[in-house]
Design an enzyme around this catalytic site. Structure first.
Site, PDB file in Angstrom:
ATOM      1  N   ASP A 296      -1.005  -5.664  -2.458  1.00 32.79           N
ATOM      2  CA  ASP A 296      -2.509  -5.286  -2.510  1.00 32.79           C
ATOM      3  C   ASP A 296      -3.159  -6.212  -1.223  1.00 32.79           C
ATOM      4  OD1 ASP A 296      -2.149  -4.273  -4.722  1.00 32.79           O
ATOM      5  OD2 ASP A 296      -2.888  -5.926  -6.136  1.00 32.79           O
ATOM      6  N   ASP A 454      -5.418   2.854 -13.489  1.00 30.27           N
ATOM      7  CA  ASP A 454      -5.548   0.973 -13.927  1.00 30.27           C
ATOM      8  C   ASP A 454      -6.214   1.075 -15.132  1.00 30.27           C
ATOM      9  OD1 ASP A 454      -5.119   0.468 -11.257  1.00 30.27           O
ATOM     10  OD2 ASP A 454      -6.780   1.429 -10.456  1.00 30.27           O
TER      11      ASP A 454
HETATM   12  O1  1PR Z   1      -9.622   3.740  -6.176  1.00 26.83           O
HETATM   13  O2  1PR Z   1      -8.364   5.211  -5.009  1.00 26.83           O
HETATM   14  O3  1PR Z   1      -9.648   3.568  -3.850  1.00 26.83           O
HETATM   15  O4  1PR Z   1      -7.677   2.958  -5.066  1.00 26.83           O
HETATM   16  C1  1PR Z   1      -7.752   1.594  -5.097  1.00 26.83           C
HETATM   17  C2  1PR Z   1      -6.287   0.963  -5.558  1.00 26.83           C
HETATM   18  O5  1PR Z   1      -6.363  -0.307  -5.350  1.00 26.83           O
HETATM   19  C3  1PR Z   1      -5.733   1.489  -6.998  1.00 26.83           C
HETATM   20  O6  1PR Z   1      -4.556   1.809  -6.963  1.00 26.83           O
HETATM   21  C4  1PR Z   1      -5.915   0.236  -7.678  1.00 26.83           C
HETATM   22  O7  1PR Z   1      -4.660   0.026  -8.709  1.00 26.83           O
HETATM   23  C5  1PR Z   1      -5.863  -0.802  -6.625  1.00 26.83           C
HETATM   24  N1  1PR Z   1      -6.658  -1.915  -6.943  1.00 26.83           N
HETATM   25  C6  1PR Z   1      -8.032  -1.924  -7.014  1.00 26.83           C
HETATM   26  N2  1PR Z   1      -8.343  -3.330  -7.237  1.00 26.83           N
HETATM   27  C7  1PR Z   1      -7.138  -3.898  -7.301  1.00 26.83           C
HETATM   28  C8  1PR Z   1      -7.230  -5.563  -7.709  1.00 26.83           C
HETATM   29  O8  1PR Z   1      -6.172  -5.905  -7.950  1.00 26.83           O
HETATM   30  N3  1PR Z   1      -8.461  -6.094  -7.875  1.00 26.83           N
HETATM   31  N4  1PR Z   1      -4.934  -3.713  -7.488  1.00 26.83           N
HETATM   32  C9  1PR Z   1      -6.220  -3.422  -7.240  1.00 26.83           C
HETATM   33  C10 1PR Z   1      -4.073  -3.093  -8.377  1.00 26.83           C
HETATM   34  C11 1PR Z   1      -2.253  -3.396  -9.153  1.00 26.83           C
HETATM   35  C12 1PR Z   1      -0.863  -3.606  -8.917  1.00 26.83           C
HETATM   36  C13 1PR Z   1      -0.259  -4.981  -8.892  1.00 26.83           C
HETATM   37  C14 1PR Z   1       0.625  -4.768 -10.209  1.00 26.83           C
HETATM   38  C15 1PR Z   1       1.732  -5.833 -10.116  1.00 26.83           C
HETATM   39  N5  1PR Z   1      -3.160  -3.943  -8.182  1.00 26.83           N
HETATM   40  O9  1PR Z   1      -0.484  -2.706  -7.926  1.00 26.83           O
HETATM   41  O10 1PR Z   1       0.314  -4.837  -7.561  1.00 26.83           O
HETATM   42  O11 1PR Z   1      -0.156  -5.062 -11.333  1.00 26.83           O
HETATM   43  O12 1PR Z   1       1.344  -6.881 -10.260  1.00 26.83           O
HETATM   44  P1  1PR Z   1       2.229  -8.269 -10.475  1.00 26.83           P
HETATM   45  O13 1PR Z   1       3.794  -7.800 -10.329  1.00 26.83           O
HETATM   46  O14 1PR Z   1       1.819  -9.592  -9.863  1.00 26.83           O
HETATM   47  O15 1PR Z   1       1.968  -8.378 -12.021  1.00 26.83           O
HETATM   48  P2  1PR Z   1      -8.944   3.869  -5.204  1.00 26.83           P
END
Ligand code: 1PR
Length: 599
Positions: A296, A454
């Site tokens: 991320d 999400d």
């Molecule tokens: O909406 O098209 O602009 O895409 C935004 C992208 O950014 C989406 O794929 C969304 O999942 C991601 N995103 C947005 N905000 C966050 C955040 O964390 N605040 N990250 C985010 C999402 C989730 C996973 C993470 C897993 C594994 N991250 O990809 O890496 O949950 O984590 P873990 O193994 O530590 O539990 P758009």
């Protein structure tokens, strides 16, 4: 679309004076590196990832590699061939781009990394006179390597948006995989080959996996059997490579198959430098479950692009300063995960929903730098949507995605925009062709389009409380609720939407998504394991591959998700960034548990 591909051909082929044609090679990519042992190669790569910015040495005339280190590349501009370019350069070769049919006829060795769909590719080849030149070149038994679509185009025809006539050099029709027998289409991932004859360029593969990503394939027959150098079994036995004399073509992606894939390219480029057969190890027998490292990425408060990690999507430290958690540098970490054996690396530009990604040059630069040395698939997500900037200039989501592909992405991942598209589609039941999913999959193929979901659990006392698909939970909710539905969110979990993960997954599959990245806000960063109920629900509902994400805290969690659900891949972030469980240990554990993985 053919017009788009033709336009892309003329605009993307570098001009004779463009920098990519200059004789600039990195210090590590001179031919002397070709004989390096694997360990030395690994150490060398490690050093490269740590040196930032990367040093490129301009090679002066006296140190220029000999002219036989030039590779002619046929890039008709329909997708990402940056990885092929990077792999060729990494092996110490320079690239000459085909500009005219004569360049094909004059080539010493030609690589054709076909990308995109069959019909527009043939259209461009026919209109530019390249089809005729290609046939003449191949019929003269000149050194040729076709990759993916570059293999399929050699056949008589394809059913992809067709029938469409191909180059007709190999008997047979290219058709779509049959999803009805339970095999997920596209065929995405690391699979095993049955090497039918000594193909020379495949000699180092042995029992190791190579990376495939395609929905169409050619089948073996009496008429084409003399061409076949390997097959692969995925529902049915299809042709994974062909060879006749100096002409080779592979359905898999050597440029995305790590060390093994680089050996294929190296053996094609330097056929006389290797003993006929090298003993190989490996234990590949079928499609492997993938282990994906996710980064991320966002700018911290100082404006530096950092890898961060959320706790249920909250990426700020629980301190007075409340700064964005910083777990490392994106290019360095991605490089490390490649060396550690990650089957794929994903970048999520997590503030892409509010920033315009084409204005985010550092993120594009991260992709470019990473793709120079990471030879496994790269996915990038964040901010893929139609966009009008402050000057009123409109950019389509296809343009945004194209920039990501040009910068080195193999797949793009759509989050928020997929939710809006699915909501509308479920109301109107009309495929407008204008959604980001449809636009991008039409041009780049659905295997290049991932939808990132999400969802957040919403507990229910009875499953009939909502209009969305609700399931009985394995572990009841905080107030003893036995059921839940999974509400989709947008803008990084900030806004809940009136659509469930189940409804969304089915809708985006219909719209043309090729894969689903299934997060779970409740589990993100908790380390307590994946949400098995959710992953089972979604992976049983669709026939495209599903990547399980969120919650991995131990190697056992990966076994659990693969044993209890139909997930094709499992993704983790926190445990890898914090070095709690190395990727290698996860894979060893899976292997010992009887789960096929790429080791
Ligand atoms: O909406 O098209 O602009 O895409 C935004 C992208 O950014 C989406 O794929 C969304 O999942 C991601 N995103 C947005 N905000 C966050 C955040 O964390 N605040 N990250 C985010 C999402 C989730 C996973 C993470 C897993 C594994 N991250 O990809 O890496 O949950 O984590 P873990 O193994 O530590 O539990 P758009």
């Amino acid at each position: 679309m053919a017009a788009a591909a033709a336009a892309a051909f003329s605009s993307s082929a570098p001009s004779p004076t463009s920098p990519s044609r200059l004789t600039t090679v990195s210090s590590s990519s001179l031919p002397s590196s070709l004989s390096l042992s694997r360990d030395f190669h690994k150490a060398q790569l490690q050093a490269q990832f740590k040196s930032s910015p990367r040093r490129n040495l301009c090679v002066c005339a006296s140190s220029l590699p000999p002219s036989d280190s030039v590779v002619t590349l046929l890039d008709y501009g329909a997708g990402n061939v940056r990885s092929v370019r990077n792999a060729i350069r990494h092996l110490g070769f320079q690239i000459k781009d085909v500009q005219t049919p004569a360049d094909i006829l004059n080539a010493d060795r030609l690589i054709f990394p076909g990308v995109g769909a069959f019909a527009p590719a043939m259209d461009v080849l026919n209109k530019t006179g390249m089809a005729e030149a290609l046939c003449a070149y191949i019929e003269k038994d000149r050194p040729f390597l076709g990759i993916c679509l570059g293999l399929q185009l050699l056949f008589e025809s394809s059913t992809e948006n067709g029938p469409v006539t191909g180059l007709g050099l190999i008997p047979g029709v290219v058709g779509k995989f049959d999803a009805s027998n339970g095999f997920r289409v596209p065929h995405i991932g690391w699979d095993a080959l049955q090497i039918a004859e000594d193909s020379e360029i495949l000699d180092e593969i042995g029992n190791r996996h190579v990376y495939f990503v395609h929905s169409y394939r050619a089948l073996p027959s009496e008429e084409n059997k003399e061409w076949i150098s390997s097959t692969c079994n995925y529902g049915d036995t299809f042709i994974s490579s062909v060879r006749r004399g100096n002409v080779h073509a592979v359905q898999f992606h050597p440029e995305k198959s790590g060390d093994v894939g680089l050996s294929v390219l190296r053996r094609f480029l330097l056929p006389k430098s290797f003993p006929p057969k090298k003993p190989t190890d490996g234990r590949a027998s079928k499609l492997a479950k993938r282990v994906i490292a996710c980064l991320d990425v966002r700018a911290n408060d100082k404006g530096d692009l950092v890898v961060t990690k959320g706790d249920q999507y909250d990426v700020r430290e629980n301190t007075e300063e409340n700064e964005v958690r910083n777990l490392g540098k994106p290019v360095e970490l991605a490089g490390q995960y490649y060396l550690d054996g990650a089957d794929e690396v994903s970048f999520l530009n997590i503030t892409g929903f509010r920033d315009f990604p084409l204005g985010d040059l550092p993120m594009l630069q991260v992709l470019r730098n990473t793709s120079e040395n990471v030879f496994v698939p790269l996915t990038v997500g964040g901010g893929i949507r139609d966009f009008t900037d402050s000057t009123g200039k409109y950019y389509s989501s296809l343009e945004v995605a194209s920039e990501y592909f040009r910068s080195g992405a193999d797949k793009i991942s759509i989050g928020s925009d997929a939710v809006y598209a699915a909501e509308e589609y479920l109301i109107t039941k009309v495929k407008t062709g204008k959604t980001s999913i449809e636009q991008i999959s039409r041009v780049y193929g659905n295997q290049a389009v991932v939808v990132s979901i999400d969802p957040r659990r919403v507990y229910l006392s009875t499953p009939t409380d909502v209009e969305f698909k609700a399931i009985k939970l394995t572990n009841p909710g905080p107030n003893g609720e036995e059921y839940a539905w999974y509400q989709c969110t947008v803008s990084g979990g900030r806004e809940g939407r009136p659509i469930g993960a189940y409804e969304l997954a089915k809708a985006v599959e219909e719209l043309g998504a090729g894969e689903i990245l299934l997060n779970c806000i409740d589990c993100d960063g908790q380390g307590k394991g994946f949400d098995i109920d959710l992953i089972k629900l979604i992976s049983d509902a669709v026939s495209i591959p599903v990547i399980a994400s969120s919650g991995a805290g131990a190697a056992e969690h990966f076994s659990e998700v693969f044993k209890k659900t139909n997930a094709s891949a499992a993704l983790a972030a926190g445990i890898f960034h914090r070095k709690e469980v190395p990727i290698g240990s996860v894979k060893e554990h899976l292997w010992k548990d009887g789960i096929e993985v790429r080791i």
